[in-house]
Design a protein around this motif. Structure first.
Motif, mmCIF file in Angstrom:
data_model
loop_
_atom_site.group_PDB
_atom_site.id
_atom_site.type_symbol
_atom_site.label_atom_id
_atom_site.label_comp_id
_atom_site.label_asym_id
_atom_site.label_seq_id
_atom_site.Cartn_x
_atom_site.Cartn_y
_atom_site.Cartn_z
ATOM 1 N N GLU A 122 -9.458 52.086 39.441
ATOM 2 C CA GLU A 122 -10.341 52.047 40.601
ATOM 3 C C GLU A 122 -9.561 51.701 41.867
ATOM 4 O O GLU A 122 -9.854 52.221 42.955
ATOM 5 C CB GLU A 122 -11.468 51.034 40.379
ATOM 6 C CG GLU A 122 -12.463 51.454 39.301
ATOM 7 C CD GLU A 122 -13.058 52.826 39.565
ATOM 8 O OE1 GLU A 122 -13.517 53.059 40.707
ATOM 9 O OE2 GLU A 122 -13.071 53.662 38.649
ATOM 10 N N ARG A 150 -15.848 67.789 48.406
ATOM 11 C CA ARG A 150 -16.928 67.237 47.597
ATOM 12 C C ARG A 150 -17.323 65.871 48.120
ATOM 13 O O ARG A 150 -16.522 65.168 48.732
ATOM 14 C CB ARG A 150 -16.496 67.118 46.122
ATOM 15 C CG ARG A 150 -16.287 68.444 45.425
ATOM 16 C CD ARG A 150 -17.576 69.213 45.247
ATOM 17 N NE ARG A 150 -17.351 70.493 44.576
ATOM 18 C CZ ARG A 150 -17.070 71.640 45.201
ATOM 19 N NH1 ARG A 150 -16.978 71.651 46.514
ATOM 20 N NH2 ARG A 150 -16.893 72.746 44.528
ATOM 21 N N SER A 151 -18.555 65.480 47.830
ATOM 22 C CA SER A 151 -19.064 64.186 48.254
ATOM 23 C C SER A 151 -18.580 63.082 47.323
ATOM 24 O O SER A 151 -18.099 63.348 46.212
ATOM 25 C CB SER A 151 -20.594 64.207 48.285
ATOM 26 O OG SER A 151 -21.063 65.183 49.200
ATOM 27 N N LEU A 152 -18.728 61.851 47.769
ATOM 28 C CA LEU A 152 -18.222 60.711 47.007
ATOM 29 C C LEU A 152 -18.878 60.566 45.641
ATOM 30 O O LEU A 152 -18.267 60.035 44.718
ATOM 31 C CB LEU A 152 -18.422 59.424 47.816
ATOM 32 C CG LEU A 152 -17.507 59.238 49.033
ATOM 33 C CD1 LEU A 152 -17.940 58.026 49.839
ATOM 34 C CD2 LEU A 152 -16.060 59.110 48.588
ATOM 35 N N ASP A 153 -20.110 61.036 45.513
ATOM 36 C CA ASP A 153 -20.811 60.893 44.239
ATOM 37 C C ASP A 153 -20.653 62.103 43.319
ATOM 38 O O ASP A 153 -21.282 62.181 42.263
ATOM 39 C CB ASP A 153 -22.292 60.610 44.464
ATOM 40 C CG ASP A 153 -23.000 61.714 45.244
ATOM 41 O OD1 ASP A 153 -22.306 62.671 45.689
ATOM 42 O OD2 ASP A 153 -24.232 61.636 45.408
ATOM 43 N N SER A 154 -19.786 63.029 43.702
ATOM 44 C CA SER A 154 -19.604 64.242 42.905
ATOM 45 C C SER A 154 -18.715 63.985 41.690
ATOM 46 O O SER A 154 -17.706 63.277 41.775
ATOM 47 C CB SER A 154 -18.974 65.345 43.758
ATOM 48 O OG SER A 154 -18.603 66.455 42.967
ATOM 49 N N ASP A 155 -19.069 64.606 40.568
ATOM 50 C CA ASP A 155 -18.233 64.532 39.362
ATOM 51 C C ASP A 155 -16.902 65.254 39.567
ATOM 52 O O ASP A 155 -15.974 65.073 38.779
ATOM 53 C CB ASP A 155 -18.970 65.154 38.163
ATOM 54 C CG ASP A 155 -20.159 64.315 37.714
ATOM 55 O OD1 ASP A 155 -20.180 63.104 38.014
ATOM 56 O OD2 ASP A 155 -21.072 64.866 37.079
ATOM 57 N N LEU A 158 -15.074 65.031 42.371
ATOM 58 C CA LEU A 158 -14.261 64.365 43.389
ATOM 59 C C LEU A 158 -12.839 64.132 42.873
ATOM 60 O O LEU A 158 -11.858 64.379 43.569
ATOM 61 C CB LEU A 158 -14.906 63.042 43.782
ATOM 62 C CG LEU A 158 -14.204 62.248 44.886
ATOM 63 C CD1 LEU A 158 -14.222 62.999 46.211
ATOM 64 C CD2 LEU A 158 -14.867 60.864 45.050
ATOM 65 N N ASP A 192 -22.842 71.335 47.191
ATOM 66 C CA ASP A 192 -22.062 70.225 47.722
ATOM 67 C C ASP A 192 -20.775 70.737 48.347
ATOM 68 O O ASP A 192 -19.999 71.452 47.712
ATOM 69 C CB ASP A 192 -21.741 69.238 46.596
ATOM 70 C CG ASP A 192 -21.014 68.001 47.104
ATOM 71 O OD1 ASP A 192 -21.198 67.641 48.280
ATOM 72 O OD2 ASP A 192 -20.261 67.397 46.318
ATOM 73 N N LYS A 210 -9.309 54.198 45.095
ATOM 74 C CA LYS A 210 -9.642 53.766 46.454
ATOM 75 C C LYS A 210 -8.501 54.083 47.404
ATOM 76 O O LYS A 210 -8.730 54.534 48.545
ATOM 77 C CB LYS A 210 -9.939 52.270 46.477
ATOM 78 C CG LYS A 210 -10.356 51.758 47.854
ATOM 79 C CD LYS A 210 -10.666 50.281 47.834
ATOM 80 C CE LYS A 210 -11.169 49.797 49.190
ATOM 81 N NZ LYS A 210 -10.258 50.098 50.315
ATOM 82 N N TYR A 222 -22.489 68.149 53.690
ATOM 83 C CA TYR A 222 -22.441 66.728 54.073
ATOM 84 C C TYR A 222 -22.739 66.569 55.564
ATOM 85 O O TYR A 222 -23.534 65.709 55.970
ATOM 86 C CB TYR A 222 -21.064 66.160 53.748
ATOM 87 C CG TYR A 222 -20.753 64.853 54.436
ATOM 88 C CD1 TYR A 222 -21.219 63.640 53.924
ATOM 89 C CD2 TYR A 222 -20.003 64.834 55.614
ATOM 90 C CE1 TYR A 222 -20.941 62.440 54.577
ATOM 91 C CE2 TYR A 222 -19.729 63.639 56.264
ATOM 92 C CZ TYR A 222 -20.198 62.446 55.744
ATOM 93 O OH TYR A 222 -19.929 61.260 56.387
ATOM 94 N N LYS A 261 -8.893 61.558 37.128
ATOM 95 C CA LYS A 261 -9.989 60.675 36.750
ATOM 96 C C LYS A 261 -9.509 59.428 36.021
ATOM 97 O O LYS A 261 -10.202 58.402 35.984
ATOM 98 C CB LYS A 261 -10.991 61.428 35.859
ATOM 99 C CG LYS A 261 -11.895 62.375 36.627
ATOM 100 C CD LYS A 261 -12.836 63.116 35.692
ATOM 101 C CE LYS A 261 -13.742 64.056 36.494
ATOM 102 N NZ LYS A 261 -14.631 64.860 35.619
#
Length: 238
Positions: free
Chosen positions: A90, A73-78, A80, A185, A94, A190, A86
């Motif tokens: 942060e 999945r991409s970095l902006d995917s819910d 991820l 996605d 990272k 990507y 979740k």
């Protein structure tokens, strides 16, 4: 770009269900989830390794569970980070990305850039398996070839691969863009954004887990043999 024979490579984004010790507490009391199809793709790593050996292709693998971070999945995917991960800070997110997400994707992209810089095309096959039943719905495909129909090279290779698979076994249900659309996605999607249609062709090969979970080795091996033979013919004719 000069017309040349594509360079094929394999990846496996859901190869395992590994969780680094630091993050095991996220699954306390729900460890069974790590052995479900939501955590990894049963059979995918075994298939990918077989194809890499049989076809003499490079294979790039990430074996950390998708329940920690979803490498496809991409970095902006819910999606991820899963419901389990979740809640990470942060800072921890990272760290997870830096250690268990970026290395696989960067290694593959670096290799593609190396090949395309030499004026050659890349054909990327991402090996996956899918659960036979999802949300009460029985999936129709035995084998799914996921690709972008708007990219001519992808369309041509998909047609060749399906034809060769049907030659191996006419009764096998080989469907395009099933059980998911090839433009959803994912890692190939990507990479399409990074390389032109003349440089890159990306596919997700989705194999129904029912063959692996059947328990009879000959059932799984037959599918593996069919796919191996079909890809051998596809590589020769592309």
């Amino acid at each position: 770009m000069e017309k040349t024979k594509p360079i094929f490579l394999l990846t496996c984004e859901h190869a395992g269900n590994e969780v680094p010790k630091k993050y095991l507490a996220l699954f306390k009391g729900q460890e069974d989830a790590l052995f479900s199809h939501k955590a990894f793709d049963p059979g995918a790593l075994r298939l990918a390794r077989h194809l890499a050996a049989a076809l003499k292709l490079p294979l790039y693998v990430t074996s950390v569970s998708r329940l920690l971070v979803e490498a496809n999945r991409s970095l902006d995917s819910d999606e991820l980070f899963s419901d389990f991960s979740k809640s990470l800070s942060e800072k921890d997110k990272k760290e997870v990305l830096d250690k268990y997400y970026f290395p696989h994707r960067q290694e593959v992209e670096k290799q593609i850039r190396k090949v395309t810089a030499a004026g050659k095309q890349v054909c990327h096959l991402a090996i996956h398996t899918f659960t036979p039943v999802l949300d009460g719905e029985v999936r129709k495909a035995d084998i799914g070839i996921l690709y972008d129909p708007k990219r001519p090279l992808e369309k041509a290779i998909a047609q060749h691969l399906r034809q060769h698979l049907k030659e191996q076994n006419p009764s096998r249900r080989v469907l395009y863009n099933s059980p998911y659309p090839g433009t959803d996605d994912g890692f190939p999607t990507y990479l399409r954004g990074k390389f032109t249609k003349y440089q890159y062709a990306g596919f997700e090969l989705e194999i129904n887990q029912k063959f692996f979970l059947d328990g009879r080795e000959e059932v799984w091996q037959q599918v593996v043999d069919e796919l191996t033979a079909a890809l051998q013919q596809t590589l020769k004719g592309t």
